[in-house]
Design an enzyme around this catalytic site. Structure first.
Site, mmCIF file in Angstrom:
data_model
loop_
_atom_site.group_PDB
_atom_site.id
_atom_site.type_symbol
_atom_site.label_atom_id
_atom_site.label_comp_id
_atom_site.label_asym_id
_atom_site.label_seq_id
_atom_site.Cartn_x
_atom_site.Cartn_y
_atom_site.Cartn_z
ATOM 1 N N GLU A 154 -1.422 -8.799 -2.329
ATOM 2 C CA GLU A 154 -2.009 -7.959 -1.284
ATOM 3 C C GLU A 154 -2.248 -8.751 -0.003
ATOM 4 O OE1 GLU A 154 -2.264 -4.853 -0.983
ATOM 5 O OE2 GLU A 154 -1.770 -4.265 -3.029
ATOM 6 N N TYR A 179 -9.121 -2.249 3.454
ATOM 7 C CA TYR A 179 -7.861 -1.957 2.783
ATOM 8 C C TYR A 179 -7.689 -2.836 1.539
ATOM 9 C CZ TYR A 179 -3.188 -2.356 1.246
ATOM 10 O OH TYR A 179 -2.120 -2.421 0.403
ATOM 11 N N ASP A 201 -3.444 1.894 4.523
ATOM 12 C CA ASP A 201 -2.738 0.960 5.403
ATOM 13 C C ASP A 201 -1.866 1.762 6.377
ATOM 14 O OD1 ASP A 201 -0.631 1.882 3.895
ATOM 15 O OD2 ASP A 201 0.156 -0.099 3.384
#
Ligand code: SF4
Length: 347
Positions: free
Chosen positions: A39, A119, A137
């Site tokens: 991520e 996020y 996102d």
């Protein structure tokens, strides 16, 4: 889409995701460390660019403890070429925090990690912990603006809050991690920025933007700031399998500790030849990089370069560069030089 039952939408989206989702190495398990690294790497970076870095990074730092104990220079070297180096510095600080306090067990725990924003926290806590937080996102914003036919400007906080609320309403709370990944997958492979592939879209029947024929007009963004072109002339001094690099000082925090080719004007007295040219974009700055080359045997007749006074830097064996934090511009510059490429493995 807004206000209607989300159940048929979830079924359509997850059914599609289950049948077509891409194989990605971090999707093999919901292990915190793997998901977290992926991520962070995926922020502002394409999936294809991330994959080789992800494998190499895990090979070099196979556990949170290994990452926490590593010197920062090694972490930056492993990140070198991915850009946005504050991500690597934060990741390193966060690894020390996790190594001391344990793996996050809640959304707030994830949010407390250095560098983790809403996020990242939502993505990790939904994929790893199964918690019902919608991850929003750029891909998801685009999908939501089209699904809801909402032409509000997307950088406005009110618009973002509205889109986040809609994403949260749509979220499948039984499979939040899969749902978040499915929304991102839809944005990355079907609901494309310029040319959405609506006839192939699994949720076309829920899409108000498509129904109104406005899918290509959405989302609405502010006009981009003008791009500034900057000419950057660098000097690659090469000597017997070595290259001379200087170290960035702390004046520029983002790249502090990185090594790079010196500016041409710093060694104006060194004769060189113009070797290559390329462009490199950083946000709104477009650098036109001109690379000058000075190869020892051709330019210095009197003394070996090791004895030549070169302030502020040092000679590196080209083979050392793969384990050194080197700026992306310098990597690109050296990759374009036939004398540097084979030894440095910098292509
Ligand atoms: Fe995007 Fe088209 Fe699907 Fe709507 S129908 S979500 S615009 S791909």
């Amino acid at each position: 889409m807004t206000g209607r039952s989300a159940l048929p939408f979830r079924r359509a989206l997850l059914g599609w995701y289950d049948s077509v989702r891409r194989y990605l190495p971090w999707r093999e398990s919901s292990d915190f460390y793997r998901v977290w690294i992926s991520e962070v790497m995926l922020q502002q970076t394409r999936v294809e660019a991330v994959i080789p870095y992800f494998h190499r990074f895990l090979e070099q730092f196979p556990s949170i403890r290994a990452l926490a104990d590593a010197p920062e220079a090694d972490v930056l070297a492993a990140w070198s070429g991915l850009g946005y180096y504050s991500r690597a510095r934060n990741l390193h600080r966060a690894a020390k925090q996790v190594a001391n306090q344990g793996v996050p067990a809640s959304h707030d725990d994830v949010l407390s990690l250095p560098g983790a924003g809403p996020y990242t926290a939502a993505a990790i806590s939904s994929i790893v912990l199964g918690l019902p937080h919608a991850a929003v996102d750029g891909n998801v914003i685009r999908v939501i603006s089209r699904l809801t036919n909402d032409a509000a400007e997307i950088s406005a906080p009110r618009t973002r809050a509205r889109f986040a609320a809609e994403a949260q309403r749509l979220l499948d709370t039984h499979r939040p991690g899969d749902f978040n990944q499915a929304m991102m997958e839809l944005g990355a492979t079907v609901c494309l920025p310029r040319t959405p592939l609506c006839p192939e879209c699994p949720v076309q029947r829920f899409c108000a933007g498509r129904a109104a024929g406005r899918e290509r007009e959405l989302p609405v963004k502010l006009k981009k700031a003008a791009v500034t072109e900057i000419v950057l002339e660098l000097l690659a001094m090469l000597w017997d399998g070595r290259v001379f690099l200087i170290r960035r000082d702390d004046a520029e925090k983002r790249l502090a500790g990185f090594w790079e080719l010196p500016p041409r004007e710093l060694f104006a007295e060194v004769p060189g030849t113009r070797a290559s040219e390329f462009t490199h974009r950083i946000v709104n700055d477009r650098f036109r990089v001109v690379v000058w080359k000075a190869v020892w045997k051709a330019v210095w007749k009197a003394a070996a370069p090791a004895t030549v006074k070169l302030e502020g830097g040092r000679w590196f064996d080209l083979s050392e560069l793969t384990s050194l934090p080197v700026t992306t511009v310098t990597r690109k510059a050296l990759a374009g030089l036939s004398e540097a490429k084979p030894a440095a493995g910098l292509s």
